[in-house]
Design a protein around this motif. Structure first.
Motif, PDB file in Angstrom:
ATOM      1  N   CYS A 131      17.226  42.997  17.648  1.00  0.00           N
ATOM      2  CA  CYS A 131      18.249  44.008  17.393  1.00  0.00           C
ATOM      3  C   CYS A 131      17.859  45.348  17.976  1.00  0.00           C
ATOM      4  O   CYS A 131      18.905  46.079  18.635  1.00  0.00           O
TER       5      CYS A 131
ATOM      6  N   LEU B  74      18.566  45.290  21.731  1.00  0.00           N
ATOM      7  CA  LEU B  74      20.040  45.466  21.900  1.00  0.00           C
ATOM      8  C   LEU B  74      20.311  46.917  21.706  1.00  0.00           C
ATOM      9  O   LEU B  74      21.150  47.629  22.506  1.00  0.00           O
ATOM     10  N   PHE B  75      19.873  47.683  20.681  1.00  0.00           N
ATOM     11  CA  PHE B  75      20.059  48.880  20.655  1.00  0.00           C
ATOM     12  C   PHE B  75      19.521  49.776  21.880  1.00  0.00           C
ATOM     13  O   PHE B  75      20.402  50.732  22.089  1.00  0.00           O
TER      14      PHE B  75
ATOM     15  N   SER C  27      25.591  50.793  19.112  1.00  0.00           N
ATOM     16  CA  SER C  27      24.063  50.902  19.124  1.00  0.00           C
ATOM     17  C   SER C  27      23.470  51.064  17.788  1.00  0.00           C
ATOM     18  O   SER C  27      22.503  50.349  17.315  1.00  0.00           O
TER      19      SER C  27
ATOM     20  N   ALA D 173      23.670  48.043  15.722  1.00  0.00           N
ATOM     21  CA  ALA D 173      22.636  46.976  16.323  1.00  0.00           C
ATOM     22  C   ALA D 173      21.443  47.155  15.406  1.00  0.00           C
ATOM     23  O   ALA D 173      20.692  46.137  15.055  1.00  0.00           O
TER      24      ALA D 173
END
Length: 140
Positions: free
Chosen positions: A24, A27-28, A117, A120
Motif C-alpha cells: 500500500c 502504491l502511495f 494516493s 492507498a
C-alpha cells in the motif's frame, strides 16, 4: 526504551498485514511520483500550476520512504512505530480528502490523483486494527 511486541508477532496474520501495508505504501509513493510528474509536465507545457500543487506533490513521494521505514520498525516489534503508522493511516486519508474537497484549491485531476494516493494508505488503518495485530501489539 522502545516497547516491543509480543511473541505473536511474526505469525501469518501479522506477516501478511505488514506485507500488504508495504505494498500500500509503495502504491502511495508511486501515485505521488505520478502526480508530481504530471504537475511538472503541466507546468512545462504552459498550463497553470500552483505552489500548493508543487509542495504537496513533493511531500507525498518524499513521505513514502519515511512511512515504509516506520512500518519496517513496526514489523520488527516496535510498538511506538506501530502506533504511529496506525494513526497516520487513519488520519492522513481523511485530511487529504478534506483539503482536496475545498473548492478552488486544486484542479479536479489533481484532487483525484492525491485522493487515490491517500486512499492507498487507508487499508493500513484497517490492517492495524485486526485481531492478530491487537494480540501482537497489546497496549503498553
Amino acid at each position: 526504551m522502545a516497547t516491543t511486541a509480543t511473541a505473536n508477532l511474526g505469525n501469518s496474520g501479522t506477516d501478511e498485514a505488514f506485507s500488504t501495508a508495504r505494498k500500500c505504501l509503495a502504491l502511495f509513493g508511486a501515485i505521488g511520483v505520478i502526480t508530481l510528474a504530471t504537475v511538472a509536465v503541466m507546468a512545462s507545457t504552459g498550463h497553470a500550476t500552483t505552489p500548493f500543487m508543487w509542495i504537496r506533490g513533493i511531500i507525498f513521494p518524499a513521505l513514502a520512504p519515511v512511512l515504509l521505514r516506520i512500518t519496517a520498525r513496526a514489523a520488527g516489534g516496535d510498538y511506538k512505530a506501530f502506533d504511529r503508522i496506525r494513526t497516520i493511516s487513519t488520519v492522513m486519508p481523511l485530511a487529504v480528502l478534506g483539503v482536496d474537497l475545498i473548492p478552488g484549491i486544486c484542479p479536479a485531476w489533481y484532487a483525484v490523483l492525491q485522493g487515490l494516493s491517500a486512499l492507498a494508505v487507508l487499508p493500513i488503518a484497517f490492517l492495524t486494527r485486526t485481531k492478530a495485530m491487537a494480540t501482537a501489539f497489546p497496549k503498553p
